[in-house]
Write a protein that holds these residues in place. Structure first.
Motif, mmCIF file in Angstrom:
data_model
loop_
_atom_site.group_PDB
_atom_site.id
_atom_site.type_symbol
_atom_site.label_atom_id
_atom_site.label_comp_id
_atom_site.label_asym_id
_atom_site.label_seq_id
_atom_site.Cartn_x
_atom_site.Cartn_y
_atom_site.Cartn_z
ATOM 1 N N MET A 36 55.232 -10.767 -19.630
ATOM 2 C CA MET A 36 53.900 -10.668 -19.043
ATOM 3 C C MET A 36 52.924 -11.615 -19.745
ATOM 4 O O MET A 36 52.114 -12.282 -19.097
ATOM 5 C CB MET A 36 53.383 -9.220 -19.140
ATOM 6 C CG MET A 36 54.067 -8.240 -18.206
ATOM 7 S SD MET A 36 53.424 -6.549 -18.422
ATOM 8 C CE MET A 36 51.769 -6.715 -17.714
ATOM 9 N N GLN A 37 53.003 -11.673 -21.066
ATOM 10 C CA GLN A 37 52.085 -12.543 -21.795
ATOM 11 C C GLN A 37 52.373 -14.015 -21.506
ATOM 12 O O GLN A 37 51.459 -14.832 -21.448
ATOM 13 C CB GLN A 37 52.160 -12.239 -23.282
ATOM 14 C CG GLN A 37 51.683 -10.827 -23.602
ATOM 15 C CD GLN A 37 51.170 -10.661 -25.013
ATOM 16 O OE1 GLN A 37 51.304 -11.538 -25.851
ATOM 17 N NE2 GLN A 37 50.580 -9.505 -25.280
ATOM 18 N N LYS A 38 53.644 -14.355 -21.305
ATOM 19 C CA LYS A 38 53.969 -15.730 -20.929
ATOM 20 C C LYS A 38 53.421 -16.060 -19.542
ATOM 21 O O LYS A 38 52.976 -17.184 -19.297
ATOM 22 C CB LYS A 38 55.484 -15.956 -20.952
ATOM 23 C CG LYS A 38 56.064 -16.090 -22.338
ATOM 24 C CD LYS A 38 57.506 -16.564 -22.285
ATOM 25 C CE LYS A 38 58.064 -16.736 -23.687
ATOM 26 N NZ LYS A 38 59.438 -17.269 -23.669
ATOM 27 N N LEU A 39 53.487 -15.096 -18.638
ATOM 28 C CA LEU A 39 52.942 -15.324 -17.300
ATOM 29 C C LEU A 39 51.429 -15.559 -17.363
ATOM 30 O O LEU A 39 50.888 -16.364 -16.601
ATOM 31 C CB LEU A 39 53.250 -14.128 -16.396
ATOM 32 C CG LEU A 39 54.705 -13.954 -15.966
ATOM 33 C CD1 LEU A 39 54.895 -12.631 -15.241
ATOM 34 C CD2 LEU A 39 55.159 -15.098 -15.078
ATOM 35 N N LEU A 40 50.756 -14.869 -18.271
ATOM 36 C CA LEU A 40 49.305 -15.000 -18.386
ATOM 37 C C LEU A 40 48.901 -16.279 -19.127
ATOM 38 O O LEU A 40 47.984 -16.988 -18.710
ATOM 39 C CB LEU A 40 48.727 -13.779 -19.104
ATOM 40 C CG LEU A 40 47.208 -13.719 -19.243
ATOM 41 C CD1 LEU A 40 46.542 -13.612 -17.871
ATOM 42 C CD2 LEU A 40 46.793 -12.548 -20.113
ATOM 43 N N THR A 41 49.599 -16.575 -20.210
ATOM 44 C CA THR A 41 49.190 -17.684 -21.070
ATOM 45 C C THR A 41 49.893 -18.994 -20.749
ATOM 46 O O THR A 41 49.392 -20.064 -21.116
ATOM 47 C CB THR A 41 49.479 -17.362 -22.546
ATOM 48 O OG1 THR A 41 50.894 -17.273 -22.749
ATOM 49 C CG2 THR A 41 48.837 -16.047 -22.954
ATOM 50 N N GLY A 42 51.051 -18.922 -20.079
ATOM 51 C CA GLY A 42 51.889 -20.099 -19.917
ATOM 52 C C GLY A 42 52.782 -20.242 -21.142
ATOM 53 O O GLY A 42 52.406 -19.844 -22.254
ATOM 54 N N GLU A 43 53.964 -20.822 -20.956
ATOM 55 C CA GLU A 43 54.914 -20.907 -22.072
ATOM 56 C C GLU A 43 54.393 -21.754 -23.224
ATOM 57 O O GLU A 43 54.577 -21.430 -24.396
ATOM 58 C CB GLU A 43 56.254 -21.465 -21.569
ATOM 59 C CG GLU A 43 57.167 -20.412 -20.979
ATOM 60 C CD GLU A 43 58.621 -20.765 -21.190
ATOM 61 O OE1 GLU A 43 59.264 -20.154 -22.070
ATOM 62 O OE2 GLU A 43 59.108 -21.644 -20.470
ATOM 63 N N GLU A 44 53.753 -22.871 -22.908
ATOM 64 C CA GLU A 44 53.294 -23.772 -23.958
ATOM 65 C C GLU A 44 52.278 -23.094 -24.864
ATOM 66 O O GLU A 44 52.361 -23.152 -26.090
ATOM 67 C CB GLU A 44 52.690 -25.036 -23.327
ATOM 68 C CG GLU A 44 52.271 -26.076 -24.345
ATOM 69 C CD GLU A 44 51.754 -27.346 -23.695
ATOM 70 O OE1 GLU A 44 51.057 -28.114 -24.388
ATOM 71 O OE2 GLU A 44 52.039 -27.573 -22.489
ATOM 72 N N ARG A 45 51.324 -22.411 -24.254
ATOM 73 C CA ARG A 45 50.301 -21.729 -25.046
ATOM 74 C C ARG A 45 50.890 -20.524 -25.774
ATOM 75 O O ARG A 45 50.474 -20.221 -26.901
ATOM 76 C CB ARG A 45 49.145 -21.313 -24.129
ATOM 77 C CG ARG A 45 47.990 -20.692 -24.857
ATOM 78 C CD ARG A 45 46.715 -20.718 -24.032
ATOM 79 N NE ARG A 45 45.973 -21.950 -24.239
ATOM 80 C CZ ARG A 45 44.733 -22.137 -23.791
ATOM 81 N NH1 ARG A 45 44.129 -21.188 -23.108
ATOM 82 N NH2 ARG A 45 44.111 -23.266 -24.019
ATOM 83 N N PHE A 46 51.848 -19.848 -25.158
ATOM 84 C CA PHE A 46 52.524 -18.725 -25.814
ATOM 85 C C PHE A 46 53.162 -19.205 -27.112
ATOM 86 O O PHE A 46 53.072 -18.546 -28.148
ATOM 87 C CB PHE A 46 53.578 -18.138 -24.872
ATOM 88 C CG PHE A 46 54.283 -16.923 -25.413
ATOM 89 C CD1 PHE A 46 53.804 -15.651 -25.145
ATOM 90 C CD2 PHE A 46 55.436 -17.047 -26.184
ATOM 91 C CE1 PHE A 46 54.452 -14.527 -25.640
ATOM 92 C CE2 PHE A 46 56.088 -15.934 -26.676
ATOM 93 C CZ PHE A 46 55.596 -14.670 -26.400
ATOM 94 N N ARG A 47 53.831 -20.369 -27.058
ATOM 95 C CA ARG A 47 54.472 -20.920 -28.252
ATOM 96 C C ARG A 47 53.426 -21.291 -29.301
ATOM 97 O O ARG A 47 53.676 -21.166 -30.503
ATOM 98 C CB ARG A 47 55.299 -22.155 -27.890
ATOM 99 C CG ARG A 47 56.461 -21.885 -26.944
ATOM 100 C CD ARG A 47 57.415 -20.869 -27.500
ATOM 101 N NE ARG A 47 58.565 -20.687 -26.620
ATOM 102 C CZ ARG A 47 59.423 -19.693 -26.704
ATOM 103 N NH1 ARG A 47 59.264 -18.783 -27.651
ATOM 104 N NH2 ARG A 47 60.432 -19.593 -25.865
ATOM 105 N N GLU A 48 52.273 -21.746 -28.863
ATOM 106 C CA GLU A 48 51.207 -22.078 -29.809
ATOM 107 C C GLU A 48 50.729 -20.827 -30.545
ATOM 108 O O GLU A 48 50.439 -20.856 -31.738
ATOM 109 C CB GLU A 48 50.026 -22.710 -29.072
ATOM 110 C CG GLU A 48 50.292 -24.118 -28.555
ATOM 111 C CD GLU A 48 49.116 -24.653 -27.763
ATOM 112 O OE1 GLU A 48 48.062 -23.987 -27.743
ATOM 113 O OE2 GLU A 48 49.250 -25.731 -27.153
ATOM 114 N N PHE A 49 50.627 -19.701 -29.818
ATOM 115 C CA PHE A 49 50.159 -18.459 -30.418
ATOM 116 C C PHE A 49 51.132 -17.939 -31.468
ATOM 117 O O PHE A 49 50.745 -17.495 -32.536
ATOM 118 C CB PHE A 49 49.988 -17.375 -29.345
ATOM 119 C CG PHE A 49 48.794 -17.584 -28.462
ATOM 120 C CD1 PHE A 49 47.640 -18.172 -28.939
ATOM 121 C CD2 PHE A 49 48.836 -17.153 -27.140
ATOM 122 C CE1 PHE A 49 46.541 -18.343 -28.123
ATOM 123 C CE2 PHE A 49 47.739 -17.333 -26.312
ATOM 124 C CZ PHE A 49 46.589 -17.926 -26.801
#
Length: 350
Positions: free
Chosen positions: A253-266
């Motif tokens: 769900m968080q990947k869907l909200l943030t996008g994979e690239e931003r998820f990896r940044e977090f």
């Protein structure tokens, strides 16, 4: 002379394929008995010649490049003129029966869930190649992996995908005599059809919860999935339960909200292998609540949305809160059926 040698060589290959098919058929039967409680599921067994004919000898021109992942996909057509998708597995060592069990489990569980709209419709399999082959009905639809399409998808579409994958997981947990735990959550395992319906694939790491139990303990070697989808109890102790899938879904769900690239940044992919660094930042929901959604939400998605309404902001906040409940940051972890219900309520009216 050369013609005779080729003929003998071809006959030997066919004989080896038949022997391999019989040996693996026994393994598949064991999986069907264990997973399906002895119930019969319609599975057609194709010969290697059938597959080669349907896919022009597994030629590159029949490869479906947008579906590459843990197997190689081909499009084809049966003699009945029905289009099919062929997945040729390639993980593990094909000559060891123990490594074939994962492919056999994928086939067995695919046969159990084939009638559900959020899974691929199984036709059958071929066990004669070095790597097993699974055949699905294509229904003349084009499919693409979710990770290759995510940046193009709107917020409403992402919410719909979340609801559909939650529905698929809830089905695995509740539709059979024993819960099936998916435990192999990769965003690459989600396919999108041209009709927009999301389908969950690859059941090679599924496990059954024993009758009367709520979890099963696995050895570390059996642990499958990506680190950012694993809860601590699973990663540290090898304990698998329904919460294993709920946690991994919260991460999705968080990947869907943030996008994979931003998820990896977090989070940082490597950090998730270090237990003390395996933490989701709580400020995510605070940022959305304060209106700083551009710090969290996928920028590609925001560009498509333009100005974000207060209603959409509330939906994003509820979506994020639910994901945090799934990963254990906000009280009791919900069941997948409850997650489905809340997602449906949140998306109603879209």
């Amino acid at each position: 002379m050369d013609w005779c040698k080729r003929k003998k060589s071809g006959a030997l290959v066919k004989k080896q394929r038949l022997v391999r098919g019989r040996e693996r058929g026994e393994i598949l039967l064991e999986e069907l008995i264990e997973c399906c409680d002895g119930k019969s599921n319609p599975i057609k067994f194709f010969s290697a010649d059938d597959i080669l004919k349907a896919t022009d000898n597994l030629s590159e021109c029949t490869c479906v490049s947008k579906l590459f992942g843990h197997g190689k996909w081909y499009s084809g057509m049966l003699d009945s003129h029905r289009t099919i998708l062929v997945k040729k597995l390639w993980r593990g060592h094909p000559d060891y029966p123990r490594d074939f069990y994962r492919g056999a489990r994928d086939i067995a569980i695919s046969s159990m869930v084939s009638g559900h709209k959020n899974f691929m419709k199984l036709v059958g399999c071929c066990l004669e190649f070095r790597f097993p082959v699974i055949v699905y009905y294509d229904a003349k639809k084009q499919y693409c992996r979710l990770d290759l399409q995510l940046m193009l998808l709107s917020w409403n579409k992402r919410m719909k995908i979340a609801e559909e994958i939650a529905t698929a997981l809830a089905y695995l947990h509740t539709a059979f005599s024993r819960p099936l735990i998916y435990r192999n959550m990769y965003i690459q395992n989600i396919l999108l059809g041209e009709d927009g319906v999301a389908k969950l694939t690859d059941f090679s790491n599924c496990v059954l919860i024993p009758q009367g139990e709520t979890f099963v303990k696995l050895g570390f070697r059996c642990v499958g999935g990506d680190y950012d989808y694993m809860d601590d109890n699973y990663m540290i102790n090898g304990l698998v339960s329904e919460k294993t899938d709920v946690f991994s879904f919260g991460s999705l769900m968080q990947k869907l909200l943030t996008g994979e690239e931003r998820f990896r940044e977090f989070y940082g992919r490597d950090d998730w292998k270090i237990l003390e660094k395996r933490k989701f930042p709580n400020w995510l929901s605070k940022s959305i609540g304060e209106g700083r959604i551009d710090e969290i939400v996928d920028l590609k998605m925001l560009e498509k949305m333009g100005e974000v309404s207060e209603e959409e902001r509330c939906r994003m906040k509820a979506f994020l809160f639910l994901s945090e409940r799934c990963i254990g940051l906000r009280g009791e972890v919900p069941k997948m059926v409850q997650v489905v219900k809340e997602l449906r309520n949140s998306s109603s009216g879209l």
